[in-house]
Design a protein around this motif. Sequence first.
Motif, short mmCIF file in Angstrom:
data_model
loop_
_atom_site.label_atom_id
_atom_site.label_comp_id
_atom_site.label_asym_id
_atom_site.label_seq_id
_atom_site.Cartn_x
_atom_site.Cartn_y
_atom_site.Cartn_z
N TYR A 32 46.78 34.33 32.82
CA TYR A 32 45.70 34.71 31.91
C TYR A 32 46.01 35.97 31.10
O TYR A 32 45.12 36.53 30.46
CB TYR A 32 44.40 34.92 32.71
N ARG A 33 47.25 36.40 31.13
CA ARG A 33 47.58 37.69 30.51
C ARG A 33 47.20 37.75 29.03
O ARG A 33 46.72 38.78 28.55
CB ARG A 33 49.07 37.98 30.66
N SER A 34 47.39 36.67 28.29
CA SER A 34 47.09 36.71 26.86
C SER A 34 45.65 36.32 26.55
O SER A 34 45.04 36.85 25.62
CB SER A 34 48.05 35.78 26.10
N ARG A 35 45.07 35.42 27.35
CA ARG A 35 43.74 34.91 27.02
C ARG A 35 42.60 35.63 27.74
O ARG A 35 41.47 35.62 27.27
CB ARG A 35 43.67 33.41 27.32
N CYS A 36 42.91 36.23 28.88
CA CYS A 36 41.88 36.97 29.62
C CYS A 36 42.58 38.00 30.51
O CYS A 36 42.62 37.87 31.73
CB CYS A 36 41.03 36.02 30.46
N PRO A 37 43.13 39.03 29.90
CA PRO A 37 44.02 39.96 30.61
C PRO A 37 43.35 40.75 31.74
O PRO A 37 44.05 41.24 32.63
CB PRO A 37 44.50 40.91 29.50
N ASP A 38 42.03 40.87 31.72
CA ASP A 38 41.34 41.63 32.76
C ASP A 38 40.85 40.77 33.91
O ASP A 38 40.02 41.22 34.71
CB ASP A 38 40.16 42.38 32.14
N THR A 39 41.32 39.54 34.00
CA THR A 39 40.81 38.61 35.01
C THR A 39 40.81 39.20 36.42
O THR A 39 39.77 39.23 37.09
CB THR A 39 41.64 37.31 35.01
N GLU A 40 41.95 39.66 36.88
CA GLU A 40 42.03 40.15 38.26
C GLU A 40 41.20 41.41 38.46
O GLU A 40 40.57 41.58 39.51
CB GLU A 40 43.49 40.37 38.66
N ARG A 41 41.18 42.28 37.47
CA ARG A 41 40.39 43.51 37.60
C ARG A 41 38.90 43.19 37.69
O ARG A 41 38.18 43.78 38.49
CB ARG A 41 40.65 44.43 36.41
N ILE A 42 38.43 42.25 36.89
CA ILE A 42 37.02 41.88 36.90
C ILE A 42 36.63 41.26 38.23
O ILE A 42 35.60 41.61 38.83
CB ILE A 42 36.72 40.91 35.74
N VAL A 43 37.44 40.34 38.72
CA VAL A 43 37.14 39.68 40.00
C VAL A 43 37.17 40.70 41.13
O VAL A 43 36.29 40.69 42.00
CB VAL A 43 38.14 38.54 40.27
N ARG A 44 38.14 41.60 41.11
CA ARG A 44 38.23 42.59 42.18
C ARG A 44 37.02 43.53 42.16
O ARG A 44 36.48 43.88 43.22
CB ARG A 44 39.52 43.40 42.03
N ARG A 45 36.57 43.91 40.98
CA ARG A 45 35.42 44.80 40.88
C ARG A 45 34.15 44.15 41.45
O ARG A 45 33.43 44.76 42.23
CB ARG A 45 35.18 45.20 39.42
N VAL A 46 33.91 42.91 41.07
CA VAL A 46 32.72 42.21 41.56
C VAL A 46 32.81 41.99 43.06
O VAL A 46 31.84 42.22 43.80
CB VAL A 46 32.57 40.85 40.84
N THR A 47 33.96 41.56 43.54
CA THR A 47 34.14 41.31 44.97
C THR A 47 33.92 42.58 45.78
O THR A 47 33.25 42.57 46.83
CB THR A 47 35.54 40.75 45.25
N GLN A 48 34.46 43.68 45.30
CA GLN A 48 34.29 44.95 46.01
C GLN A 48 32.82 45.36 46.06
O GLN A 48 32.36 45.88 47.08
CB GLN A 48 35.12 46.04 45.34
N GLN A 49 32.09 45.12 45.00
CA GLN A 49 30.68 45.47 44.98
C GLN A 49 29.91 44.75 46.08
O GLN A 49 29.09 45.35 46.77
CB GLN A 49 30.06 45.12 43.62
N TYR A 50 30.20 43.48 46.27
CA TYR A 50 29.50 42.69 47.28
C TYR A 50 29.99 42.98 48.70
O TYR A 50 29.19 43.20 49.62
CB TYR A 50 29.66 41.20 46.98
N VAL A 51 31.30 42.95 48.89
CA VAL A 51 31.85 43.06 50.24
C VAL A 51 31.71 44.48 50.79
O VAL A 51 31.54 44.66 52.00
CB VAL A 51 33.31 42.59 50.27
N SER A 52 31.77 45.49 49.95
CA SER A 52 31.60 46.86 50.44
C SER A 52 30.19 47.07 50.99
O SER A 52 29.99 47.84 51.91
CB SER A 52 31.89 47.87 49.32
N ARG A 53 29.22 46.35 50.42
CA ARG A 53 27.85 46.44 50.91
C ARG A 53 27.64 45.58 52.16
O ARG A 53 26.82 45.92 53.01
CB ARG A 53 26.85 46.01 49.83
#
Length: 322
Positions: A32-53
């Motif tokens: 997804y580097r060209s079409r959605c370069p922030d894919t992994e960062r976005i998923v990691r941010r959301v996952t951390q928000q839920y799992v940290s709680r």
Amino acid sequence: MMTKTLLALVVLLSVLGNSVAIPWYSLNLNYYRSRCPDTERIVRRVTQQYVSRKPSLAAALLRMYFHDCFVRGCDGSILLKSPNNDAERNAVPNLSLRGYEVVDAAKAALERRCPGVVSCADVLALVARDAVLVIRGPWWPVPLGRRDGRISRISEVNLPSPFANITTLKQNFADKGLNAKDLVVLSGAHTIGISTCALVNARIYNFTGRGDFDPAMNPGYVRALKKRCKPTDFRSIVDMDPGSVKRFDSHYYNVVAQRKGLFTSDSTLLDDFDTRHYVQIQALTNGISFNRDFSDSMFKLGFVEILTGRNGEIRRKCAFVN
């Protein structure tokens, strides 16, 4: 001339060893580097928000990913809903799955940034990895490019059973291109798992129909379970790795080596030379290779019966086909 992505995968496979017999060219670390370069960062941010709680979501999301990959492959079919309640998620083994909201939230965030690009199958693969990272478990590479399946049938759910013996389990895994080492390594995910008394009631109270317990179990462990699970209690929670359920570590193998595996599928790892040897080595060495092995096996799992190219679709919402 090799691209950087291809070279990275070749190096990665050489590190993982010759046992990783997978179509590595089917997916791409930078898909997804060209079409959605922030894919992994976005998923990691959301996952951390839920799992940290709610850290217990890590085990739930890892289990969801496993259940997805073992039925129709890693195609996100576990996420689909059916108006007739006949999708995979409606099968008895999947009724206790949790964490759909995490996948949905990550997918929604991606749709806002780059609509129609990232598959739900890839989102689930990333969420499972990142959930384990939040609780300080091992990291593994997640090549991307899976597409979403359009079919989800309750009739096709045939997951490895907690009541299965070693022969059946090895065949279950072999059917998915996974070997005995993958079986014993991925069973290590039970280090953060929980279950209910319902699934162990017969094993501790009436194993052969004569009011006995499974002789494969440590008698002291049986007594402890009976204190937790009374004969008519089918709802209380039981830790799969007593004493270490909140930490992703190799303690599970100490438990199994002491004949304190909660399920038959745990205890039966001692019934095969290869799986028993692995259990004993990890127990004796404080998990000398467990994190690395778990990463390798999770990497392999992510290639099981995947859809790529023009197969499948990219769902807009993970619970529904387009």
